[in-house]
Design a protein around this motif. Structure first.
Motif, PDB file in Angstrom:
ATOM      1  N   ILE A   1       9.691  29.263  66.165  1.00  0.00           N
ATOM      2  CA  ILE A   1       8.835  30.416  66.472  1.00  0.00           C
ATOM      3  C   ILE A   1       9.573  31.730  66.217  1.00  0.00           C
ATOM      4  O   ILE A   1       9.006  32.681  65.669  1.00  0.00           O
ATOM      5  CB  ILE A   1       8.351  30.368  67.939  1.00  0.00           C
ATOM      6  N   SER A   2      10.846  31.799  66.595  1.00  0.00           N
ATOM      7  CA  SER A   2      11.607  33.040  66.399  1.00  0.00           C
ATOM      8  C   SER A   2      11.733  33.370  64.917  1.00  0.00           C
ATOM      9  O   SER A   2      11.620  34.539  64.515  1.00  0.00           O
ATOM     10  CB  SER A   2      12.995  32.920  67.039  1.00  0.00           C
ATOM     11  N   THR A   3      11.932  32.347  64.097  1.00  0.00           N
ATOM     12  CA  THR A   3      12.054  32.567  62.651  1.00  0.00           C
ATOM     13  C   THR A   3      10.728  33.039  62.061  1.00  0.00           C
ATOM     14  O   THR A   3      10.699  33.933  61.214  1.00  0.00           O
ATOM     15  CB  THR A   3      12.499  31.262  61.957  1.00  0.00           C
ATOM     16  N   ILE A   4       9.625  32.439  62.515  1.00  0.00           N
ATOM     17  CA  ILE A   4       8.295  32.826  62.031  1.00  0.00           C
ATOM     18  C   ILE A   4       8.013  34.293  62.361  1.00  0.00           C
ATOM     19  O   ILE A   4       7.577  35.071  61.504  1.00  0.00           O
ATOM     20  CB  ILE A   4       7.205  31.922  62.660  1.00  0.00           C
ATOM     21  N   VAL A   5       8.275  34.677  63.610  1.00  0.00           N
ATOM     22  CA  VAL A   5       8.001  36.057  64.036  1.00  0.00           C
ATOM     23  C   VAL A   5       8.866  37.046  63.273  1.00  0.00           C
ATOM     24  O   VAL A   5       8.386  38.080  62.807  1.00  0.00           O
ATOM     25  CB  VAL A   5       8.210  36.192  65.563  1.00  0.00           C
ATOM     26  N   LYS A   6      10.148  36.729  63.126  1.00  0.00           N
ATOM     27  CA  LYS A   6      11.046  37.633  62.397  1.00  0.00           C
ATOM     28  C   LYS A   6      10.619  37.751  60.931  1.00  0.00           C
ATOM     29  O   LYS A   6      10.601  38.845  60.365  1.00  0.00           O
ATOM     30  CB  LYS A   6      12.494  37.125  62.502  1.00  0.00           C
ATOM     31  N   PHE A   7      10.228  36.627  60.333  1.00  0.00           N
ATOM     32  CA  PHE A   7       9.793  36.661  58.940  1.00  0.00           C
ATOM     33  C   PHE A   7       8.503  37.453  58.797  1.00  0.00           C
ATOM     34  O   PHE A   7       8.300  38.167  57.815  1.00  0.00           O
ATOM     35  CB  PHE A   7       9.601  35.239  58.418  1.00  0.00           C
ATOM     36  N   SER A   8       7.624  37.344  59.799  1.00  0.00           N
ATOM     37  CA  SER A   8       6.375  38.113  59.777  1.00  0.00           C
ATOM     38  C   SER A   8       6.662  39.610  59.832  1.00  0.00           C
ATOM     39  O   SER A   8       5.979  40.410  59.188  1.00  0.00           O
ATOM     40  CB  SER A   8       5.479  37.696  60.950  1.00  0.00           C
ATOM     41  N   GLN A   9       7.669  39.995  60.610  1.00  0.00           N
ATOM     42  CA  GLN A   9       8.062  41.400  60.649  1.00  0.00           C
ATOM     43  C   GLN A   9       8.655  41.848  59.311  1.00  0.00           C
ATOM     44  O   GLN A   9       8.383  42.946  58.829  1.00  0.00           O
ATOM     45  CB  GLN A   9       9.077  41.646  61.773  1.00  0.00           C
ATOM     46  N   ASN A  10       9.451  40.976  58.713  1.00  0.00           N
ATOM     47  CA  ASN A  10      10.073  41.314  57.424  1.00  0.00           C
ATOM     48  C   ASN A  10       9.033  41.613  56.352  1.00  0.00           C
ATOM     49  O   ASN A  10       9.239  42.477  55.496  1.00  0.00           O
ATOM     50  CB  ASN A  10      10.976  40.174  56.951  1.00  0.00           C
ATOM     51  N   VAL A  11       7.905  40.882  56.387  1.00  0.00           N
ATOM     52  CA  VAL A  11       6.905  41.054  55.348  1.00  0.00           C
ATOM     53  C   VAL A  11       6.227  42.421  55.444  1.00  0.00           C
ATOM     54  O   VAL A  11       5.646  42.905  54.474  1.00  0.00           O
ATOM     55  CB  VAL A  11       5.852  39.922  55.414  1.00  0.00           C
ATOM     56  N   LEU A  12       6.323  43.052  56.611  1.00  0.00           N
ATOM     57  CA  LEU A  12       5.742  44.380  56.785  1.00  0.00           C
ATOM     58  C   LEU A  12       6.637  45.482  56.220  1.00  0.00           C
ATOM     59  O   LEU A  12       6.233  46.651  56.175  1.00  0.00           O
ATOM     60  CB  LEU A  12       5.484  44.659  58.275  1.00  0.00           C
ATOM     61  N   LEU A  13       7.842  45.109  55.762  1.00  0.00           N
ATOM     62  CA  LEU A  13       8.804  46.109  55.304  1.00  0.00           C
ATOM     63  C   LEU A  13       8.286  46.925  54.128  1.00  0.00           C
ATOM     64  O   LEU A  13       8.397  48.153  54.101  1.00  0.00           O
ATOM     65  CB  LEU A  13      10.121  45.421  54.933  1.00  0.00           C
ATOM     66  N   GLY A  14       7.702  46.242  53.131  1.00  0.00           N
ATOM     67  CA  GLY A  14       7.200  46.960  51.960  1.00  0.00           C
ATOM     68  C   GLY A  14       6.081  47.926  52.310  1.00  0.00           C
ATOM     69  O   GLY A  14       6.063  49.073  51.836  1.00  0.00           O
ATOM     70  N   ILE A  15       5.164  47.469  53.175  1.00  0.00           N
ATOM     71  CA  ILE A  15       4.056  48.326  53.601  1.00  0.00           C
ATOM     72  C   ILE A  15       4.594  49.527  54.371  1.00  0.00           C
ATOM     73  O   ILE A  15       4.165  50.664  54.169  1.00  0.00           O
ATOM     74  CB  ILE A  15       3.073  47.522  54.484  1.00  0.00           C
ATOM     75  N   ALA A  16       5.566  49.263  55.258  1.00  0.00           N
ATOM     76  CA  ALA A  16       6.145  50.343  56.059  1.00  0.00           C
ATOM     77  C   ALA A  16       6.867  51.358  55.183  1.00  0.00           C
ATOM     78  O   ALA A  16       6.728  52.573  55.375  1.00  0.00           O
ATOM     79  CB  ALA A  16       7.107  49.758  57.095  1.00  0.00           C
ATOM     80  N   ALA A  17       7.648  50.867  54.203  1.00  0.00           N
ATOM     81  CA  ALA A  17       8.378  51.775  53.313  1.00  0.00           C
ATOM     82  C   ALA A  17       7.416  52.658  52.527  1.00  0.00           C
ATOM     83  O   ALA A  17       7.663  53.854  52.332  1.00  0.00           O
ATOM     84  CB  ALA A  17       9.265  50.967  52.356  1.00  0.00           C
ATOM     85  N   PHE A  18       6.304  52.064  52.098  1.00  0.00           N
ATOM     86  CA  PHE A  18       5.288  52.832  51.365  1.00  0.00           C
ATOM     87  C   PHE A  18       4.696  53.922  52.269  1.00  0.00           C
ATOM     88  O   PHE A  18       4.606  55.090  51.884  1.00  0.00           O
ATOM     89  CB  PHE A  18       4.190  51.888  50.875  1.00  0.00           C
ATOM     90  N   ALA A  19       4.308  53.533  53.484  1.00  0.00           N
ATOM     91  CA  ALA A  19       3.695  54.494  54.414  1.00  0.00           C
ATOM     92  C   ALA A  19       4.675  55.602  54.798  1.00  0.00           C
ATOM     93  O   ALA A  19       4.310  56.783  54.855  1.00  0.00           O
ATOM     94  CB  ALA A  19       3.211  53.759  55.669  1.00  0.00           C
ATOM     95  N   ILE A  20       5.931  55.225  55.049  1.00  0.00           N
ATOM     96  CA  ILE A  20       6.948  56.205  55.436  1.00  0.00           C
ATOM     97  C   ILE A  20       7.195  57.209  54.312  1.00  0.00           C
ATOM     98  O   ILE A  20       7.313  58.408  54.544  1.00  0.00           O
ATOM     99  CB  ILE A  20       8.263  55.497  55.830  1.00  0.00           C
ATOM    100  N   SER A  21       7.252  56.710  53.072  1.00  0.00           N
ATOM    101  CA  SER A  21       7.532  57.602  51.937  1.00  0.00           C
ATOM    102  C   SER A  21       6.389  58.594  51.729  1.00  0.00           C
ATOM    103  O   SER A  21       6.623  59.769  51.435  1.00  0.00           O
ATOM    104  CB  SER A  21       7.781  56.788  50.664  1.00  0.00           C
ATOM    105  N   VAL A  22       5.142  58.138  51.892  1.00  0.00           N
ATOM    106  CA  VAL A  22       3.995  59.046  51.766  1.00  0.00           C
ATOM    107  C   VAL A  22       4.021  60.080  52.890  1.00  0.00           C
ATOM    108  O   VAL A  22       3.839  61.280  52.650  1.00  0.00           O
ATOM    109  CB  VAL A  22       2.669  58.262  51.785  1.00  0.00           C
ATOM    110  N   TYR A  23       4.273  59.613  54.126  1.00  0.00           N
ATOM    111  CA  TYR A  23       4.355  60.533  55.266  1.00  0.00           C
ATOM    112  C   TYR A  23       5.457  61.565  55.055  1.00  0.00           C
ATOM    113  O   TYR A  23       5.264  62.760  55.287  1.00  0.00           O
ATOM    114  CB  TYR A  23       4.623  59.735  56.553  1.00  0.00           C
ATOM    115  N   TRP A  24       6.613  61.114  54.602  1.00  0.00           N
ATOM    116  CA  TRP A  24       7.764  62.005  54.417  1.00  0.00           C
ATOM    117  C   TRP A  24       7.462  63.068  53.358  1.00  0.00           C
ATOM    118  O   TRP A  24       7.759  64.242  53.532  1.00  0.00           O
ATOM    119  CB  TRP A  24       8.981  61.181  54.025  1.00  0.00           C
ATOM    120  N   THR A  25       6.875  62.642  52.253  1.00  0.00           N
ATOM    121  CA  THR A  25       6.545  63.581  51.182  1.00  0.00           C
ATOM    122  C   THR A  25       5.494  64.576  51.660  1.00  0.00           C
ATOM    123  O   THR A  25       5.549  65.766  51.336  1.00  0.00           O
ATOM    124  CB  THR A  25       5.999  62.823  49.952  1.00  0.00           C
TER     125      THR A  25
END
Length: 418
Positions: free
Chosen positions: A285-309
């Motif tokens: 379960i811990s691996t599944i949850v951590k991996f699920s968080q990792n998959v949000l990294l690309g979406i988060a980086a995209f959102a952060i870069s738009v917000y920052w700009t």
């Protein structure tokens, strides 16, 4: 032989090119042998890590990455001669860090190679005066972003979906709530904006990788990045050790414990280690949850870069005006597209058989580029800059945000996995 490259391609596009070239060569059959760095004692160190065959693997790996780094220096307009002079030094120091991290006792403490890379670089830069041309030739951002593009090959959407919806739901709730709390707290404590973004992402998403991605998205200061990474790695150790015992003391169900560990501990290695202390179900379960968080990294980086700009106004412009879509695109970090492209490619167009064949080589190269980057960060950083008077507030913000993360993740884990 300083090369004045007229192309002078933007570094982010160069990263996409080099990351794509690495993936293409790997898929074409150029699978680099993975050097061994694990050892228990000096006899085993001599027989395995320092054996002729393993040194040959390390040498082949060096030839590959120095070619990529040299192409990167040429395309970005840096001196090829300086790059060829500095890269072997950075590589050798990084190999030393990997060897130190490969010791069984060090592994038991879950100290990752990047902390040794950073420490070695810091020790050299603070005890010896490095020439300015050497520091200028370091390609820290290039190395970090190549590693991030390759990280995209490990984010396979089908694996996350198979893991179950509960892990995704928890990841989404935790990331959003913890990120906004950390962001609000940093603002209250008057932490500078770059550190605010890095701390918020590191605490809420996936630690080291999230901090690196955020720094790239906002073109952050590498010294601030190294400080955030240090906080992540240092706090992960006591969390990894004590959280399983707290769960055992209060008799938390294994599924709840696993979700708690996976959602709150910031490094994947520490999550696996702590989950293993609890049991098989908790580890899964811990691996599944951590991996699920990792998959949000690309979406988060995209959102952060738009917000920052959108929020960082170009110099000389009216403070009330907002950047146009054209400005957002111009300032948007293109390496994020490389990360997303690699993830989409390996999620939907590469078969499971091919993925299984190449993932080891690509993951090894990804880790190597990150380690090279942190050696470079250490070599260009001074302790006074890293742990100066202004470092206390970010540290307090990180600790408080991490405490909030632990509490809110436990509540969500009980609601979803009890």
């Amino acid at each position: 032989m300083s090369v004045n490259n007229k192309l002078n391609i933007h570094e982010d596009w160069v990263v996409v090119i080099l990351g794509g070239l690495t993936i293409l060569l790997t898929l074409s059959g150029l699978l680099l042998p993975i050097p061994a760095f694990s050892w228990k004692n000096f006899a085993e160190l001599s027989d395995t890590v320092l054996s002729p065959s393993n040194l040959k693997f390390i040498g082949l790996q060096f030839l590959f990455v120095i070619v990529i780094a040299t192409i990167g220096a040429f395309l970005t307009g840096k001196s090829v001669k300086s790059s060829l002079q500095t890269f072997p030094v950075v590589y050798i120091l990084t190999i030393v860090a990997l060897v130190l991290a490969g010791n069984s006792k060090v592994k038991a403490l879950n100290l990752e190679a990047v902390i040794f890379s950073l420490a070695i670089g810091l020790a050299i830069s603070n005890f010896f005066k490095l020439p300015e041309w050497f520091k200028t030739a370091l390609s820290t951002e290039l190395f970090v972003k190549i590693g991030l593009v390759l990280l995209g090959t490990t984010v396979i959407f089908s694996d996350v979906l198979k893991a179950g919806s509960l892990g995704l739901i928890q990841a989404l709730v935790v990331v959003l709530s913890v990120w906004y709390f950390a962001f609000w707290l940093c603002k209250k404590l008057k932490v500078d904006e770059e550190l605010t973004m890095m701390i918020s992402s590191a605490v809420s998403i996936c630690g080291v990788s999230a901090a690196i991605a955020t720094s790239g998205a906002i073109k952050g200061d590498s010294k601030k990045l190294s400080y955030v990474i240090s906080m992540v790695l240092i706090t992960a150790i006591p969390m990894m050790i004590f959280m399983p015992y707290i769960a055992a003391y209060f008799n938390f169900p294994q599924a709840v414990t696993g979700a708690w560990l996976g959602g709150s501990i910031d490094t994947t290695g520490a999550v696996v280690a702590s989950g293993s202390l609890v049991g098989e179900e908790a580890l899964k379960i811990s691996t599944i949850v951590k991996f699920s968080q990792n998959v949000l990294l690309g979406i988060a980086a995209f959102a952060i870069s738009v917000y920052w700009t959108y929020t960082q106004h170009p110099a000389g412009k009216d403070k009330e005006s907002k950047p146009t879509l054209k400005v957002i695109w111009e300032r948007f970090p293109k390496f994020v597209l490389g990360f997303i492209g690699a993830s989409v490619l390996f999620s939907f167009f590469i078969s499971a058989e091919v993925n299984a064949e190449v993932k080891g080589s690509l993951k090894n190269l990804q880790g190597l580029w990150f380690a090279l980057a942190f050696t470079s960060i250490g070599l260009e950083t001074n302790f006074k800059d890293l742990f100066g008077k202004n470092s206390k507030k970010p540290f307090y913000a990180f600790l408080i945000a991490q405490a909030f993360n632990i509490v809110i993740t436990l509540i969500i884990a009980f609601l979803l996995f009890r």
